[in-house]
Design a protein around this motif. Structure first.
Motif, PDB file in Angstrom:
ATOM      1  N   ALA A 154       0.837  -1.200   0.000  1.00 58.55           N
ATOM      2  CA  ALA A 154       0.000   0.000   0.000  1.00 58.55           C
ATOM      3  C   ALA A 154       0.870   1.247   0.000  1.00 58.55           C
ATOM      4  O   ALA A 154       1.799   1.375   0.810  1.00 58.55           O
ATOM      5  N   LEU A 155       0.565   2.160  -0.912  1.00 56.06           N
ATOM      6  CA  LEU A 155       1.292   3.423  -0.993  1.00 56.06           C
ATOM      7  C   LEU A 155       1.034   4.241   0.270  1.00 56.06           C
ATOM      8  O   LEU A 155      -0.109   4.388   0.700  1.00 56.06           O
ATOM      9  N   ALA A 156       2.099   4.786   0.852  1.00 55.96           N
ATOM     10  CA  ALA A 156       1.974   5.477   2.131  1.00 55.96           C
ATOM     11  C   ALA A 156       1.740   6.983   1.983  1.00 55.96           C
ATOM     12  O   ALA A 156       1.373   7.639   2.960  1.00 55.96           O
ATOM     13  N   ALA A 157       1.964   7.551   0.805  1.00 53.96           N
ATOM     14  CA  ALA A 157       1.760   8.984   0.582  1.00 53.96           C
ATOM     15  C   ALA A 157       1.351   9.192  -0.872  1.00 53.96           C
ATOM     16  O   ALA A 157       1.689   8.388  -1.740  1.00 53.96           O
ATOM     17  N   ASP A 158       0.619  10.266  -1.123  1.00 57.06           N
ATOM     18  CA  ASP A 158       0.228  10.566  -2.502  1.00 57.06           C
ATOM     19  C   ASP A 158       1.460  10.666  -3.392  1.00 57.06           C
ATOM     20  O   ASP A 158       2.496  11.204  -2.981  1.00 57.06           O
ATOM     21  N   LEU A 159       1.334  10.156  -4.601  1.00 50.63           N
ATOM     22  CA  LEU A 159       2.401  10.308  -5.600  1.00 50.63           C
ATOM     23  C   LEU A 159       1.993  11.416  -6.566  1.00 50.63           C
ATOM     24  O   LEU A 159       0.987  11.299  -7.270  1.00 50.63           O
ATOM     25  N   THR A 160       2.776  12.492  -6.572  1.00 50.65           N
ATOM     26  CA  THR A 160       2.533  13.628  -7.450  1.00 50.65           C
ATOM     27  C   THR A 160       3.475  13.558  -8.645  1.00 50.65           C
ATOM     28  O   THR A 160       4.677  13.328  -8.473  1.00 50.65           O
ATOM     29  N   VAL A 219       6.221   8.351 -14.569  1.00 47.49           N
ATOM     30  CA  VAL A 219       6.442   9.735 -14.135  1.00 47.49           C
ATOM     31  C   VAL A 219       7.797   9.901 -13.466  1.00 47.49           C
ATOM     32  O   VAL A 219       8.099  10.955 -12.917  1.00 47.49           O
ATOM     33  N   GLY A 220       8.619   8.846 -13.490  1.00 48.54           N
ATOM     34  CA  GLY A 220       9.994   8.982 -13.044  1.00 48.54           C
ATOM     35  C   GLY A 220      10.299   8.519 -11.643  1.00 48.54           C
ATOM     36  O   GLY A 220      11.423   8.711 -11.161  1.00 48.54           O
ATOM     37  N   ALA A 221       9.335   7.895 -10.957  1.00 44.93           N
ATOM     38  CA  ALA A 221       9.596   7.437  -9.587  1.00 44.93           C
ATOM     39  C   ALA A 221      10.419   6.155  -9.621  1.00 44.93           C
ATOM     40  O   ALA A 221      10.015   5.169 -10.237  1.00 44.93           O
ATOM     41  N   ALA A 222      11.547   6.147  -8.945  1.00 46.89           N
ATOM     42  CA  ALA A 222      12.380   4.945  -8.870  1.00 46.89           C
ATOM     43  C   ALA A 222      12.070   4.130  -7.628  1.00 46.89           C
ATOM     44  O   ALA A 222      12.344   2.930  -7.584  1.00 46.89           O
ATOM     45  N   GLU A 223      11.480   4.775  -6.626  1.00 50.34           N
ATOM     46  CA  GLU A 223      11.121   4.103  -5.380  1.00 50.34           C
ATOM     47  C   GLU A 223       9.894   4.787  -4.797  1.00 50.34           C
ATOM     48  O   GLU A 223       9.551   5.915  -5.195  1.00 50.34           O
ATOM     49  N   LEU A 224       9.242   4.098  -3.870  1.00 47.82           N
ATOM     50  CA  LEU A 224       8.004   4.626  -3.300  1.00 47.82           C
ATOM     51  C   LEU A 224       7.971   4.376  -1.792  1.00 47.82           C
ATOM     52  O   LEU A 224       8.482   3.354  -1.310  1.00 47.82           O
ATOM     53  N   PRO A 225       7.318   5.290  -1.041  1.00 47.94           N
ATOM     54  CA  PRO A 225       7.078   5.006   0.378  1.00 47.94           C
ATOM     55  C   PRO A 225       5.859   4.092   0.503  1.00 47.94           C
ATOM     56  O   PRO A 225       4.783   4.390  -0.023  1.00 47.94           O
TER      57      PRO A 225
END
Length: 414
Positions: free
Chosen positions: A47-53, A180-186
């Protein structure tokens, strides 16, 4: 006197716990898991922990939607197969070329799908509508401005929220994050679950059964259910019906466990090792107004580890997991979608249910017809019917008979 579940009071018989009350108790045991940052490849199912902008737009530039030729649409006005237009080809623009030269009037650039549109061009004519020339090209159709052009920001504009916190990261969500360029996610760390299956009668599948023995299935089934729900499962099997052996088996695992799930050993008979071992340790046992799955327990064990004790019959254990444990696991791991989808369906046959208990029957839901067919009898040991089912019918406590064609709620398992 009876309560609203139809359970007798004043006769020495304890009142049954309502399903909703037991759900709330189990949900309260699990705190949200910590947030960790992981590479995209390791985020599937979390589950994503914060909005991805989005820091960029998608597409980030105007590009061709077809293999063909970038043109000025005015240069092809009136073009037909009978009256083609011949234009010189000045450049090749493959996908990835960054030094794209402008298009001069009365010329064409050969362009590939995904390649950046040259300044001055306002349309692409597909190669199929040309003779495919490389130095000059004959074109057999007119095009409108914007034809076969993917505009910058058409999908996502820079600054927009592309994924909301709590989103379960499936392949398409990981795809847009990468785009959109995200290499990692919280993400929220999965709940770490220790699944303990007790019973001296249990042996491993694949071995020869001796009289009085059965193959152990609950541990494997519940560990798989934990993983399917997004948790991390460690399976501890073949713990005998001995209190000291029970505590000794758990001890090495507690430091890395958020939740202990047991199956079996919680009924009212003798040799109920789970109840014997956990009574007085902070775990409370109760009988829930449901069928199957009446004997239940929950609380905290040593070092504050959350505990849920499930019945030993396989259908009871699995239904109890779906009703009580799965929603709590997903909520603690940050998922917005914590419960299975529920649909309304029409019974293809009549059924009866016990008064005062919420019944969960195995069923096969047909979305094409909206009908649901029962799979097997209500017995909590009848696992084959559950294996054929794709839903659970939820029959309220105050319903004892339903006729063919009646509408019921079904919890979709697939």
């Amino acid at each position: 006197m009876t309560d609203d579940l139809g359970v007798s009071h004043g006769t020495g018989t304890p009142a049954l716990t309502a399903v909703a009350d037991h759900q709330s108790k189990i949900a309260a045991l699990l705190a949200p898991t910590p947030v960790v940052v992981k590479p995209l490849a390791d985020c599937l199912g979390l589950a994503l922990a914060a909005d991805l902008t989005a820091p960029i737009s998608l597409p980030p530039f105007d590009n061709s939607a077809m293999d063909g030729y970038a043109v000025r649409s005015v240069d092809l006005a009136g073009t037909t197969p009978e009256q083609p237009v011949l234009l010189p080809v000045h450049e090749d623009i493959p996908a990835g070329r960054v030094d794209v030269p402008p298009l001069q009037p009365g010329t064409a650039h050969r362009i590939m799908t995904g390649a950046q549109m040259p300044p001055g061009a306002d349309a692409v004519i597909p190669v199929e509508r040309t003779d495919g020339g490389t130095e000059q090209v004959r074109m057999f159709a007119a095009v409108q401005p914007g034809a076969h052009v993917r505009r910058a920001g058409e999908d996502v504009t820079a600054g927009a929220t592309v994924l909301a916190a709590g989103t379960t990261l499936a392949p398409s969500q990981l795809g847009v994050a990468a785009a959109v360029g995200a290499a990692e996610l919280p993400v929220h760390r999965p709940v770490r679950v220790l699944v303990l299956s007790t019973g001296s009668e249990l042996v491993a599948p694949g071995t020869t059964l001796q009289p009085g023995q059965i193959y152990e299935s609950n541990g494997l089934m519940l560990a798989a259910a934990v993983r399917e729900a997004g948790g991390e499962a460690t399976l501890l099997r073949f713990v005998p019906d001995d209190v000291e052996a029970f505590h000794a088996a758990l001890a090495p695992h507690l430091a890395d466990t958020d939740l202990l799930i047991t199956s079996g050993g919680v009924s009212a008979g003798a040799y109920e090792v789970v109840k014997d071992a956990l009574t007085g340790t902070g775990v409370e046992f109760t009988k829930v107004a449901m069928q199957p799955g009446m004997p239940q327990g929950c609380g905290r064990y040593r070092d504050g580890v959350a505990v849920v004790t499930l019945p030993g019959n396989p259908v009871s254990a699995m239904v109890s997991f779906e009703v009580f444990v799965r929603p709590a696991l997903r909520a603690a791991a940050g998922h917005l979608a914590t419960r299975r989808p529920v649909r309304q369906a029409r019974l293809t046959e009549p059924l009866s249910a016990p008064a005062g208990k919420r019944q969960y029957r195995r069923g096969r839901f047909d979305p094409a017809t909206g009908g649901v067919t029962l799979q097997g009898a209500p017995g909590s040991h009848l696992l084959a019917g559950l294996a054929r089912a794709n839903c659970l019918l939820e029959i309220p406590e105050d319903v004892t008979e339903l006729a063919t064609g009646s509408t019921v709620d079904v919890m979709l398992l697939e």
